[in-house]
Design a protein around this motif. Structure first.
Motif, PDB file in Angstrom:
ATOM      1  N   ALA A 130       0.829  -1.206   0.000  1.00  0.00           N
ATOM      2  CA  ALA A 130       0.000   0.000   0.000  1.00  0.00           C
ATOM      3  C   ALA A 130       0.862   1.254   0.000  1.00  0.00           C
ATOM      4  O   ALA A 130       0.546   2.246  -0.677  1.00  0.00           O
ATOM      5  N   LEU A 131       1.963   1.254   0.736  1.00  0.00           N
ATOM      6  CA  LEU A 131       2.859   2.410   0.752  1.00  0.00           C
ATOM      7  C   LEU A 131       3.540   2.592  -0.598  1.00  0.00           C
ATOM      8  O   LEU A 131       3.732   3.724  -1.056  1.00  0.00           O
ATOM      9  N   ARG A 132       3.915   1.489  -1.247  1.00  0.00           N
ATOM     10  CA  ARG A 132       4.526   1.607  -2.581  1.00  0.00           C
ATOM     11  C   ARG A 132       3.531   2.206  -3.577  1.00  0.00           C
ATOM     12  O   ARG A 132       3.890   3.058  -4.397  1.00  0.00           O
ATOM     13  N   LEU A 133       2.288   1.753  -3.504  1.00  0.00           N
ATOM     14  CA  LEU A 133       1.260   2.298  -4.393  1.00  0.00           C
ATOM     15  C   LEU A 133       1.014   3.778  -4.106  1.00  0.00           C
ATOM     16  O   LEU A 133       0.797   4.571  -5.026  1.00  0.00           O
ATOM     17  N   THR A 134       1.059   4.155  -2.828  1.00  0.00           N
ATOM     18  CA  THR A 134       0.881   5.562  -2.469  1.00  0.00           C
ATOM     19  C   THR A 134       1.962   6.423  -3.099  1.00  0.00           C
ATOM     20  O   THR A 134       1.690   7.505  -3.639  1.00  0.00           O
ATOM     21  N   LEU A 135       3.196   5.951  -3.054  1.00  0.00           N
ATOM     22  CA  LEU A 135       4.301   6.706  -3.651  1.00  0.00           C
ATOM     23  C   LEU A 135       4.123   6.835  -5.159  1.00  0.00           C
ATOM     24  O   LEU A 135       4.432   7.882  -5.744  1.00  0.00           O
ATOM     25  N   GLN A 136       3.612   5.786  -5.798  1.00  0.00           N
ATOM     26  CA  GLN A 136       3.390   5.866  -7.245  1.00  0.00           C
ATOM     27  C   GLN A 136       2.280   6.871  -7.568  1.00  0.00           C
ATOM     28  O   GLN A 136       2.401   7.661  -8.511  1.00  0.00           O
ATOM     29  N   VAL A 137       1.196   6.830  -6.795  1.00  0.00           N
ATOM     30  CA  VAL A 137       0.112   7.796  -6.998  1.00  0.00           C
ATOM     31  C   VAL A 137       0.624   9.215  -6.791  1.00  0.00           C
ATOM     32  O   VAL A 137       0.271  10.143  -7.533  1.00  0.00           O
ATOM     33  N   TRP A 138       1.452   9.390  -5.808  1.00  0.00           N
ATOM     34  CA  TRP A 138       2.025  10.706  -5.497  1.00  0.00           C
ATOM     35  C   TRP A 138       2.853  11.217  -6.663  1.00  0.00           C
ATOM     36  O   TRP A 138       2.725  12.373  -7.097  1.00  0.00           O
ATOM     37  N   LEU A 139       3.717  10.373  -7.203  1.00  0.00           N
ATOM     38  CA  LEU A 139       4.574  10.779  -8.320  1.00  0.00           C
ATOM     39  C   LEU A 139       3.755  11.103  -9.568  1.00  0.00           C
ATOM     40  O   LEU A 139       4.052  12.058 -10.286  1.00  0.00           O
ATOM     41  N   ASP A 140       2.731  10.302  -9.833  1.00  0.00           N
ATOM     42  CA  ASP A 140       1.932  10.503 -11.034  1.00  0.00           C
ATOM     43  C   ASP A 140       1.009  11.714 -10.917  1.00  0.00           C
ATOM     44  O   ASP A 140       0.850  12.483 -11.868  1.00  0.00           O
ATOM     45  N   GLY A 141       0.405  11.875  -9.751  1.00  0.00           N
ATOM     46  CA  GLY A 141      -0.593  12.916  -9.590  1.00  0.00           C
ATOM     47  C   GLY A 141      -0.054  14.271  -9.192  1.00  0.00           C
ATOM     48  O   GLY A 141      -0.656  15.304  -9.516  1.00  0.00           O
ATOM     49  N   TYR A 142       1.087  14.302  -8.511  1.00  0.00           N
ATOM     50  CA  TYR A 142       1.614  15.570  -7.982  1.00  0.00           C
ATOM     51  C   TYR A 142       3.129  15.668  -8.199  1.00  0.00           C
ATOM     52  O   TYR A 142       3.896  15.834  -7.250  1.00  0.00           O
ATOM     53  N   PRO A 143       3.564  15.566  -9.463  1.00  0.00           N
ATOM     54  CA  PRO A 143       5.013  15.619  -9.719  1.00  0.00           C
ATOM     55  C   PRO A 143       5.643  16.941  -9.307  1.00  0.00           C
ATOM     56  O   PRO A 143       6.832  16.997  -8.998  1.00  0.00           O
ATOM     57  N   GLU A 144       4.826  18.032  -9.276  1.00  0.00           N
ATOM     58  CA  GLU A 144       5.383  19.328  -8.919  1.00  0.00           C
ATOM     59  C   GLU A 144       5.876  19.364  -7.476  1.00  0.00           C
ATOM     60  O   GLU A 144       6.705  20.211  -7.120  1.00  0.00           O
TER      61      GLU A 144
END
Length: 732
Positions: free
Chosen positions: A146-160
């Motif tokens: 779940a934490l790995r998926l959170t990091l991926q969502v973070w990178l994709d959705g909020y790269p800024e």
């Protein structure tokens, strides 16, 4: 046992559950589950038939917690990714934490879970770690996933969030973590790619994200070619530009800007930046603000710049803008539509009674219909209903019941088989004010300093609406018109003082018109002082919308009756969120500091009675500034918004204002005064402020050091003398 969805679950609030570092709201959820028969191999039909039964389960939602608890809640108790919680958290965490802090907590928790998973099942904490892991040993891998998926969502959705040149420390830290712990994972590949791309972009362009936002890329920047060898260019004349072309080009510019808005930059505490250190944190919103004012200022300039025009000629210019506004309505571009309405409602334009008297009746009625879209009645119900109905629709299709002209245009559009599908560009101020209201009305923390996550959920509801409309805006496909852009850049933009001077030169103050009564009747939905735009201070080339560092902005002095207005009311629309209407009244001022030609505003007498612009059944929102050079920043006066209940005494309000402005002292050493059109009213220290204030005027107050003999009185002041240099007025 399998839960079924044959019937909708029922919910019932059970109460709150408190534990170390967190408060949960607990609901009882009635669900239907499928219970298999005791023996599915028996031939008896009764045994083969499943039994449907009801069960009540407890469902917990995190109401408030420490940052550590919030990070732990990214996964459910069973280790599944809490997708809704993750979306809310990633969209709003900047209001209570930082990228580095959150990243450190996620990495630390992942490493702790990883160590715990490799330890003995009987252990309650990882080796060499005193921190207890409240996760069953066999679920550690699920929580890590779940934490790995959170990091991926973070990178994709909020790269800024990771764009921090030149070293990109957070992204580099994440790459180091994945290199050591997840070297062959998709996450490591994604992080490495992001880091290389950002470094490459920075090496080539410097700061591409910010440059793109501020300049809107190549699409928005005008590159005028060199003069033609056989003569000079012949740019558009305003009257010659087709209405459809004008609306398309404004919509094209607005589309680029709106799609570039970073939704979380609209959050009240980010946009208003209570620490006064906003910097580039809201650059995408600021760019939209500037474009809004660019449109409104050009409305004023095109109408006022030629002072020799006859009223009938000037009326044709107003009619031109009304026709453009109608085209924008067909394009569902509510941003530029609102900007044009605001420009036409600004004092320098609206006071031109002879000009408005020459506007033909049908066009004046059309203007009323367009202005009615942004009526403040019922918490901007008209505008909100339009967004609900047309937000993702292909065409404009809704008109007010009392409209006479817009329905015809909408019907013509609906029956046109070649009509182009459009997205929707909202008036961003509606969302900014909702978010500001949430930020003002709901505390950031609850008992024991826990982060109020319920507040974040309310903020996310508004952000989700913005993201939805941004997706719909992809439907716009419009070509760039360089000739139009050359004309656009060539228009002389007037500051508010110059616009007022030209307006008074065209129609001197005190002049009357035999058509004045007719104008007032027509304009009953026209001029609303809290629908107007802000304008730049004299000599400034930068535009202002309604917010700036600490929220709203206007270049007006303390006592200017050209004022900022906010209204909190209970929404009767489909939105469940409270709303704060924020807008600005623009225009010149006389030496007494009052808005010239107030007789025009008597059009409001034809409208239904309205309550005070701040009033709600239970409280007001007032704005308090400090009379102190120490609390001015580069000539900017800071205002803070304060919620005022019906039991507030003066000392209590002063104490709140001091806390908001971030300075210490004895509240009894200060006085509180309300600005009124003809002076100030000092409030006694024992007064109930809720009942003592004058709600017939703007709720603007000043906090100053107590002087000997201060008492309740009206103090006459001349703003022209007190404020020789016009300042931007910032409010939060």
């Amino acid at each position: 046992m399998r839960l079924t969805t044959d019937e909708a679950p029922t919910w019932r609030l059970w109460g709150e559950e408190k534990c170390d570092g967190a408060i949960y709201t607990v609901y009882l959820k009635k669900v239907r589950y499928h219970h298999p028969s005791r023996s599915i191999t028996q031939e008896n039909d009764d045994d083969e038939i499943s039994h449907l039964e009801w069960e009540t389960v407890r469902v917990r939602f995190l109401k408030a917690g420490t940052l550590e608890r919030l990070v732990e809640s990214l996964a459910s108790d069973t280790g599944e990714l809490e997708s809704t919680f993750v979306n809310v958290f990633l969209a709003t965490y900047r209001t209570f934490s930082s990228t580095r802090q959150v990243l450190n907590l996620i990495i630390d928790r992942y490493l702790a879970l990883q160590a715990f998973a490799s330890s003995s099942p009987s252990s309650s904490s990882p080796p060499n770690c005193n921190k207890k892991i409240s996760v069953p040993h066999h679920l550690c891998e699920d929580h890590m996933k779940a934490l790995r998926l959170t990091l991926q969502v973070w990178l994709d959705g909020y790269p800024e969030d990771f764009r921090d040149p030149p070293d990109f420390p957070c992204l580099q830290q994440l790459k180091d973590f994945t290199s050591e712990n997840l070297p062959d994972s998709d996450l490591h590949i994604k992080v490495s790619h992001k880091l290389e791309k950002m470094k490459r972009e920075h090496d080539i362009k410097g700061s591409p994200m910010l440059d793109k936002i501020l300049s809107c890329g190549d699409e928005m920047r005008v590159h005028c070619p060199s003069p033609m060898t056989n003569g000079t260019h012949h740019p558009y004349d305003f009257q010659d530009i087709p209405d459809s072309t004008f609306a398309q080009q404004l919509t094209r510019m607005d589309t680029v800007l709106f799609k570039g808005v970073i939704a979380h930059q609209c959050l009240g505490s980010v946009w208003s930046r209570r620490d006064r250190g906003r910097g580039d944190a809201s650059a995408s919103v600021a760019a939209t603000v500037e474009q809004f004012n660019a449109v409104s200022f050009r409305v004023q300039s095109t109408i006022l710049v030629d002072t020799e025009l006859k009223p009938s000629q000037r009326a044709r210019l107003i009619t031109k803008w009304i026709d453009i506004a109608q085209e924008l309505r067909m394009h569902k571009n509510f941003s530029s539509l609102k900007a044009i309405i605001s420009g036409l409602q600004s004092n320098p334009i609206y006071r031109l009674k002879k000009t408005w008297g020459a506007v033909i009746k049908d066009k004046a009625e059309l203007f009323e219909e367009l202005a009615r879209i942004f009526s403040e009645e019922n918490n901007q119900l008209n505008q909100r209903e339009l967004l609900m109905k047309e937000g993702t629709a292909k065409h404009a299709q809704t008109a007010h019941a009392n409209d006479r002209h817009l329905p015809k245009a909408l019907e013509k559009l609906a029956t046109n088989p070649l009509a182009t599908s459009y997205g929707t560009i909202p008036y961003l101020g509606t969302f900014l004010t909702d978010l500001t209201m949430i930020d003002t009305a709901i505390p950031d923390t609850v008992a024991d300093g826990l982060i109020n996550f319920d507040k974040k959920r309310k903020e996310f509801e508004v952000l989700a609406q913005i993201r939805l409309l941004q997706g719909a805006a992809n439907a716009y496909q419009m070509e760039r018109d360089e000739q139009f852009e050359r004309w656009w850049e060539s228009v002389l933009v007037l500051d508010d003082k110059e616009a007022w001077r030209l307006s008074c030169q065209i129609e001197p103050q005190g002049s009357s018109s035999t058509r004045e009564g007719k104008i007032r009747k027509r304009a009953q939905y026209g001029h609303r002082k809290n629908d107007s735009i802000a304008s730049t201070s004299s000599g400034s080339s930068s535009s202002q919308f309604f917010f700036d560092n600490d929220s709203l902005c206007s270049p007006l002095s303390h006592n200017d009756s050209c004022s900022l207005e906010r209204k909190m009311s209970t929404s009767s629309s489909s939105s469940s969120l409270p709303s704060l209407d924020v807008s600005v009244h623009s225009g010149g001022t006389t030496t007494s500091g009052r808005t010239p030609d107030r007789s025009v505003s008597t059009t409001q007498l034809n409208q239904p009675h309205q309550a005070s612009p701040y009033i709600t059944p239970d409280f007001y929102i007032i704005r308090v500034s400090i009379e102190s050079s120490a609390h001015e920043i580069e000539g900017v006066n800071l205002y803070k918004s304060i919620m005022l209940s019906n039991s507030e005494r003066t000392i209590s309000v002063i104490r709140k204002a001091m806390e908001k402005h971030g300075f210490e002292g004895n509240p009894e050493d200060y006085t509180l005064a309300q600005f009124l059109p003809d002076g100030e009213m000092l409030l006694p220290s024992s007064a109930n402020v809720y009942y003592a204030i004058n709600t017939q005027h703007d709720l603007n107050f000043v906090l100053r050091r107590r002087r000997h003999g201060d008492d309740t009185t009206i103090i006459r002041r001349n703003p022209a003398k007190d404020h020789k240099v016009r300042k931007k007025l910032l409010v939060t």
